[in-house]
Structure formats: structure tokens, C-alpha cells
Design an enzyme around this catalytic site. Structure first.
Site, PDB file in Angstrom:
ATOM      1  N   HIS A  54      30.304  46.510  43.537  1.00 30.93           N
ATOM      2  CA  HIS A  54      30.474  45.356  44.421  1.00 30.93           C
ATOM      3  C   HIS A  54      30.870  45.827  45.807  1.00 30.93           C
ATOM      4  O   HIS A  54      31.442  46.900  45.986  1.00 30.93           O
ATOM      5  CB  HIS A  54      31.529  44.387  43.863  1.00 30.93           C
ATOM      6  CG  HIS A  54      32.844  45.039  43.565  1.00 30.93           C
ATOM      7  ND1 HIS A  54      33.059  45.774  42.431  1.00 30.93           N
ATOM      8  CD2 HIS A  54      33.993  45.086  44.274  1.00 30.93           C
ATOM      9  CE1 HIS A  54      34.291  46.239  42.444  1.00 30.93           C
ATOM     10  NE2 HIS A  54      34.888  45.847  43.549  1.00 30.93           N
TER      11      HIS A  54
ATOM     12  N   HIS B 110      32.963  44.735  49.281  1.00 24.57           N
ATOM     13  CA  HIS B 110      33.985  43.860  49.848  1.00 24.57           C
ATOM     14  C   HIS B 110      33.631  43.577  51.313  1.00 24.57           C
ATOM     15  O   HIS B 110      33.361  44.519  52.073  1.00 24.57           O
ATOM     16  CB  HIS B 110      35.351  44.550  49.864  1.00 24.57           C
ATOM     17  CG  HIS B 110      35.931  44.870  48.521  1.00 24.57           C
ATOM     18  ND1 HIS B 110      36.925  44.117  47.951  1.00 24.57           N
ATOM     19  CD2 HIS B 110      35.664  45.870  47.639  1.00 24.57           C
ATOM     20  CE1 HIS B 110      37.258  44.647  46.783  1.00 24.57           C
ATOM     21  NE2 HIS B 110      36.512  45.718  46.570  1.00 24.57           N
TER      22      HIS B 110
HETATM   23  P1  5GP Z   1      37.782  47.059  43.350  1.00 26.90           P
HETATM   24  O1  5GP Z   1      39.184  47.596  43.461  1.00 26.90           O
HETATM   25  O2  5GP Z   1      37.208  47.264  41.976  1.00 26.90           O
HETATM   26  O3  5GP Z   1      36.905  47.534  44.455  1.00 26.90           O
HETATM   27  O4  5GP Z   1      37.936  45.517  43.618  1.00 26.90           O
HETATM   28  C1  5GP Z   1      37.938  44.552  42.628  1.00 26.90           C
HETATM   29  C2  5GP Z   1      38.214  43.234  43.318  1.00 26.90           C
HETATM   30  O5  5GP Z   1      37.863  42.195  42.439  1.00 26.90           O
HETATM   31  C3  5GP Z   1      39.692  43.035  43.689  1.00 26.90           C
HETATM   32  O6  5GP Z   1      39.802  42.810  45.098  1.00 26.90           O
HETATM   33  C4  5GP Z   1      40.116  41.817  42.883  1.00 26.90           C
HETATM   34  O7  5GP Z   1      41.001  40.965  43.575  1.00 26.90           O
HETATM   35  C5  5GP Z   1      38.786  41.138  42.566  1.00 26.90           C
HETATM   36  N1  5GP Z   1      38.784  40.433  41.297  1.00 26.90           N
HETATM   37  C6  5GP Z   1      39.196  40.909  40.097  1.00 26.90           C
HETATM   38  N2  5GP Z   1      39.009  39.981  39.142  1.00 26.90           N
HETATM   39  C7  5GP Z   1      38.459  38.906  39.748  1.00 26.90           C
HETATM   40  C8  5GP Z   1      38.047  37.622  39.278  1.00 26.90           C
HETATM   41  O8  5GP Z   1      38.145  37.273  38.104  1.00 26.90           O
HETATM   42  N3  5GP Z   1      37.524  36.765  40.204  1.00 26.90           N
HETATM   43  C9  5GP Z   1      37.387  37.118  41.522  1.00 26.90           C
HETATM   44  N4  5GP Z   1      36.867  36.204  42.336  1.00 26.90           N
HETATM   45  N5  5GP Z   1      37.767  38.317  41.990  1.00 26.90           N
HETATM   46  C10 5GP Z   1      38.302  39.200  41.120  1.00 26.90           C
END
Ligand code: 5GP
Ligand code: ZN
Length: 139
Positions: free
Chosen positions: A99, A101
């Protein structure tokens, strides 16, 4: 993938604040935003990291990222925006479904997304040469 939270969101079994969807890509607000309007953009197909997604799928994501980033920037009236993409736990990846951001940035928001430190004496020249060699080897 059954145990992937983002696959469940894509399937509709977990709710999200959806911003955009087509047959290949989905976008929704981050549940724990780093700033107002913090948005996630991801391929609907499950790829764990940047290193797993085929080039064609990545291009589709990149086009969606640009389109959605424009809307986020415009809607939030933010003077800046960071594009962030974490790979593997060492880089802070918590959800193992690739994903992107989109993080709106504001003057003096005090967000620190990267350490931004210099690491003198850690083989800068060697790393430079190694990465160049890798790129030459892979074309
Ligand atoms: P990563 O650290 O893997 O790059 O980011 C994962 C992101 O996914 C985090 O910013 C977290 O807040 C978001 N996230 C985790 N679970 C959920 C969810 O169930 N719904 C949404 N909308 N965001 C999520
Ligand atoms: Zn997934």
C-alpha cells in the site's frame, strides 16, 4: 488472502472510509492518520511488498496514486504531501499487503516520517558502487 486485513476491506467484510475504487485499485482513509486526510492506495490483488507486484499492476497503482494525491492535496489545502511506502517489518510495514500512504503535510506539523540523519563512515561510496552494479546487472 483470508488473514489479510486489507483483503477483508476489499471484500467488504471490514468497513472503511472509501475514497476511490475501480477494478484494480482501492483507496480509503487510514484508520490512524498521521495528518488529516492521510490516505491509503492499494492494489486489490494481494502482493506483500513492492518486490512482489508485477510491473503492469504497479503502473496502474502509480496512476491511481497520482490521481488520488491530487484530490487529497486539493481537498485538504495542504501545502505539501508525502508519498510513503513501507516494505518489511524493519521499515515499519505492519500490514503485509502493498500500500501507498498519501500524507498531507502542513508547515510546522512536526511530523517526522524519516530519521533524516547522516551516518558518516558507514560505507557510502561502497553502497553507491554496489547499487550501480546491481542496476547495471539488471538492465
Ligand atoms: P504500514 O505500517 O504497514 O505501512 O501501514 C499500515 C497502515 O494501515 C497504518 O497507517 C494503519 O493505521 C493502517 N491500518 C491498519 N489497519 C487498518 C484498518 O483496518 N483500516 C484502515 N483504514 N487502516 C488501517
Ligand atoms: Zn491482502
Amino acid at each position: 488472502m483470508a488473514d489479510c486485513i486489507f483483503c477483508r476491506i476489499i471484500k467488504g467484510t471490514i468497513p472503511c472510509e472509501k475514497l476511490y475504487e475501480d477494478d484494480r485499485v482501492i483507496s480509503f482513509l487510514d484508520i490512524n492518520p498521521a495528518s488529516p486526510g492521510h490516505t491509503l492506495v492499494l492494489p486489490k490483488a494481494h502482493f506483500a511488498t513492492l518486490f512482489d507486484i508485477p510491473e503492469e499492476e504497479l503502473k496502474v497503482c502509480a496512476t491511481a496514486v497520482q490521481k488520488i494525491a491530487r484530490a487529497v492535496l486539493s481537498a485538504t489545502k495542504a501545502p505539501g504531501l508525502n508519498l510513503l511506502q513501507n516494505n518489511f517489518p524493519a521499515a515499519g510495514q505492519l500490514v503485509h499487503h502493498l500500500h501507498f500512504h498519501l500524507i498531507p503535510r502542513f508547515h510546522d506539523d512536526n511530523l517526522r516520517l524519516l530519521p533524516g540523519k547522516n551516518h558518516p563512515g558507514t560505507g557510502h561510496d561502497k553502497i553507491l558502487a554496489r547499487i550501480r552494479a546491481e542496476l547495471q546487472a539488471t538492465g
